[in-house]
Scaffold this active site. Structure first.
Site, mmCIF file in Angstrom:
data_model
loop_
_atom_site.group_PDB
_atom_site.id
_atom_site.type_symbol
_atom_site.label_atom_id
_atom_site.label_comp_id
_atom_site.label_asym_id
_atom_site.label_seq_id
_atom_site.Cartn_x
_atom_site.Cartn_y
_atom_site.Cartn_z
ATOM 1 N N TYR A 1 63.477 11.861 4.833
ATOM 2 C CA TYR A 1 64.002 10.727 4.067
ATOM 3 C C TYR A 1 63.628 9.388 4.687
ATOM 4 O O TYR A 1 63.523 8.392 3.993
ATOM 5 C CB TYR A 1 65.530 10.811 3.979
ATOM 6 C CG TYR A 1 66.043 11.715 2.899
ATOM 7 C CD1 TYR A 1 65.825 13.084 2.950
ATOM 8 C CD2 TYR A 1 66.766 11.210 1.826
ATOM 9 C CE1 TYR A 1 66.310 13.921 1.957
ATOM 10 C CE2 TYR A 1 67.258 12.041 0.837
ATOM 11 C CZ TYR A 1 67.034 13.390 0.909
ATOM 12 O OH TYR A 1 67.519 14.214 -0.072
ATOM 13 N N LYS B 1 63.471 25.725 10.244
ATOM 14 C CA LYS B 1 62.237 26.426 9.869
ATOM 15 C C LYS B 1 61.366 26.474 11.118
ATOM 16 O O LYS B 1 60.228 25.989 11.148
ATOM 17 C CB LYS B 1 61.560 25.693 8.694
ATOM 18 C CG LYS B 1 60.395 26.436 8.058
ATOM 19 C CD LYS B 1 60.816 27.652 7.251
ATOM 20 C CE LYS B 1 59.597 28.407 6.729
ATOM 21 N NZ LYS B 1 59.955 29.657 6.008
ATOM 22 N N ASP C 1 64.842 29.496 4.436
ATOM 23 C CA ASP C 1 64.650 30.322 3.233
ATOM 24 C C ASP C 1 65.643 31.478 3.223
ATOM 25 O O ASP C 1 66.238 31.807 2.189
ATOM 26 C CB ASP C 1 63.191 30.810 3.100
ATOM 27 C CG ASP C 1 62.610 31.351 4.398
ATOM 28 O OD1 ASP C 1 63.244 31.246 5.466
ATOM 29 O OD2 ASP C 1 61.492 31.901 4.341
ATOM 30 N N ASP D 1 70.298 18.649 1.989
ATOM 31 C CA ASP D 1 70.393 18.164 0.604
ATOM 32 C C ASP D 1 70.310 19.357 -0.349
ATOM 33 O O ASP D 1 71.114 19.496 -1.271
ATOM 34 C CB ASP D 1 69.243 17.178 0.333
ATOM 35 C CG ASP D 1 69.264 16.664 -1.094
ATOM 36 O OD1 ASP D 1 70.353 16.291 -1.569
ATOM 37 O OD2 ASP D 1 68.194 16.648 -1.736
ATOM 38 N N ASP E 1 73.644 21.510 -2.473
ATOM 39 C CA ASP E 1 73.739 21.697 -3.930
ATOM 40 C C ASP E 1 73.933 23.174 -4.258
ATOM 41 O O ASP E 1 74.717 23.543 -5.145
ATOM 42 C CB ASP E 1 72.460 21.208 -4.639
ATOM 43 C CG ASP E 1 72.595 19.778 -5.153
ATOM 44 O OD1 ASP E 1 73.341 18.991 -4.535
ATOM 45 O OD2 ASP E 1 71.958 19.451 -6.177
HETATM 46 C C1 IPM Z 1 72.802 13.499 -2.188
HETATM 47 C C2 IPM Z 1 71.843 12.948 -3.204
HETATM 48 C C3 IPM Z 1 71.012 11.854 -2.540
HETATM 49 C C4 IPM Z 1 70.214 12.494 -1.421
HETATM 50 C C5 IPM Z 1 70.080 11.080 -3.501
HETATM 51 C C6 IPM Z 1 70.869 10.446 -4.646
HETATM 52 C C7 IPM Z 1 69.263 10.054 -2.797
HETATM 53 O O1 IPM Z 1 71.051 13.953 -3.740
HETATM 54 O O2 IPM Z 1 73.625 12.727 -1.672
HETATM 55 O O3 IPM Z 1 72.730 14.702 -1.915
HETATM 56 O O4 IPM Z 1 69.150 13.074 -1.658
HETATM 57 O O5 IPM Z 1 70.676 12.425 -0.280
HETATM 58 MG MG MG Z 2 71.590 15.909 -3.109
#
Ligand code: IPM
Ligand code: MG
Length: 354
Positions: free
Chosen positions: A142, A187, A219, A243, A247
């Site tokens: 990032y 990794k 993975d 990240d 999710d």
């Molecule tokens: C998160 C989001 C952010 C990230 C985006 C909106 C930049 O996906 O907070 O997980 O990738 O960190």
């Molecule tokens: Mg995210």
């Protein structure tokens, strides 16, 4: 002493859900006798529209003179064509780095009474789980150098030993306060940054002999999350892996509308936001679930203000409402009564007042 909270509602459903996080904190203040002062600031697309920057200097200054920050969400299709540095997301990334918030805590909990909402069979989830992902937040892909030179476009993953150590230490300490198990995800069979990551984690494991430690390739971790989610306690990983895995972990709890997060730095200061995004498609329609924002306020009470009993009161109020029959659409089953953001937030705050 007055505790100062900067409130950055942001875009989409951010303002609607953040209002209930503030209301919950106000109710806690009245019930437990604390003095919280709130000051609003601009971030994301709205900040860009009003000031030309997704992170105005005034917003960073407001955060720096506050004890904690409550954030809603940023982003929306309206700003999709913005230059990268002027996108709403750049505001969020700038705030994380600018405020030194290197450790991102993302709990993913499957409540027994909501376990049928998980896309995973109960034979896989065991009907409940409770894990905490600790994502490194201010390094890696990032923030590494990126650019284009002719045909070649590149992003770089960079970590220093100190960056790995501080987030690792945080994760070990958190594991110690929970079920004493830590999974470090990397990794290391391919990446040098991961080999550094792993060697630092192994050194720390020696300092925390009471924490059961394991390495896991990313993975494999993605697979194990949907194979035996209940086996995880705390996971620690670098920015991009975190990240993606957060999710995935969020999804298997059944509703992204329930997941809070805390972004912490060296001291007690922190930024708290729901894991869900700005959801522009449902913004302004009194549909969004305010639970993740309210639970983020509970994390704020615990981590920035050291108010554990107050944080638990908020979590219990949310859990009681979640267990009830009247819930927002994201949690509705056939036969349930669907209510809106305001009713859901109102129910939570009413319980807090009681
Ligand atoms: C998160 C989001 C952010 C990230 C985006 C909106 C930049 O996906 O907070 O997980 O990738 O960190
Ligand atoms: Mg995210």
């Amino acid at each position: 002493m007055t505790k100062r909270v900067a409130v950055l509602p942001g875009d989409g459903i951010g303002p609607e859900v953040t209002a209930w996080a503030v209301a919950a904190l106000q109710a806690v203040g009245r019930r437990f006798g604390h003095d919280f002062a709130f000051a609003e600031g601009l971030i994301g697309g709205r900040a860009f529209d009003e000031t030309g920057s997704p992170l105005p200097a005034e917003t960073l200054a407001l955060c720096r003179r506050s004890d904690a920050v409550l954030l809603g969400a940023v982003g929306g299709p309206k700003w999709d064509e913005n230059l990268p540095a002027l996108r709403p997301e750049a505001g969020l990334l700038g705030a994380r780095a600018g405020l030194g918030l290197y450790a991102n805590l993302r709990p993913a909990t499957l409540h027994p009474f909501l376990s049928d909402l998980s896309p995973l069979r109960s034979a896989v989830t065991g009907g409940q789980f409770d894990m905490l992902i600790v994502r490194e937040l201010t390094g890696g892909l990032y923030y590494g150098a990126r650019g284009r030179d002719g045909e070649r476009v590149f992003d770089t993953m960079v970590y220093t030993e100190a960056e790995v150590e501080r987030v690792g230490r945080r994760a070990f300490a958190l594991a110690r306060s929970r079920r004493r198990k830590l999974t470090s995800v990397d990794k290391a069979n391919v990446l040098d940054t991961s080999r550094l990551w792993r060697s630092v984690m192994h050194r720390l494991a020696g300092e925390f002999p009471d924490v059961a430690y394991e390495d896991m390739l990313v993975d494999n971790a993605a697979m194990q999350l949907v194979r035996r989610p209940g086996a995880f306690d705390v996971l620690v990983t670098e920015n991009m892996f975190g990240d993606i895995l957060s999710d995935e972990a969020g999804m298997i709890t059944g509703s992204i509308g329930l997941l809070p997060s805390a972004s912490l730095g060296a001291g007690t200061f922190g930024l708290y936001e729901p894991v869900h995004g700005s959801a522009p498609d449902i913004a302004g329609r009194n549909i969004a679930n305010p639970a993740a924002a309210v639970l983020s306020a509970a994390m704020l009470l615990r981590h920035s203000f050291g108010l554990a009993a107050e944080a638990e009161a908020v979590e219990q109020a949310v859990a009681a409402v979640l267990a009830g029959p009247r819930r927002t659409a994201d949690l509705a089953r056939a036969g349930d009564m669907v209510i809106g953001t305001a009713e859901m937030g109102g129910q939570i705050v009413d319980r807090l007042k009681a």
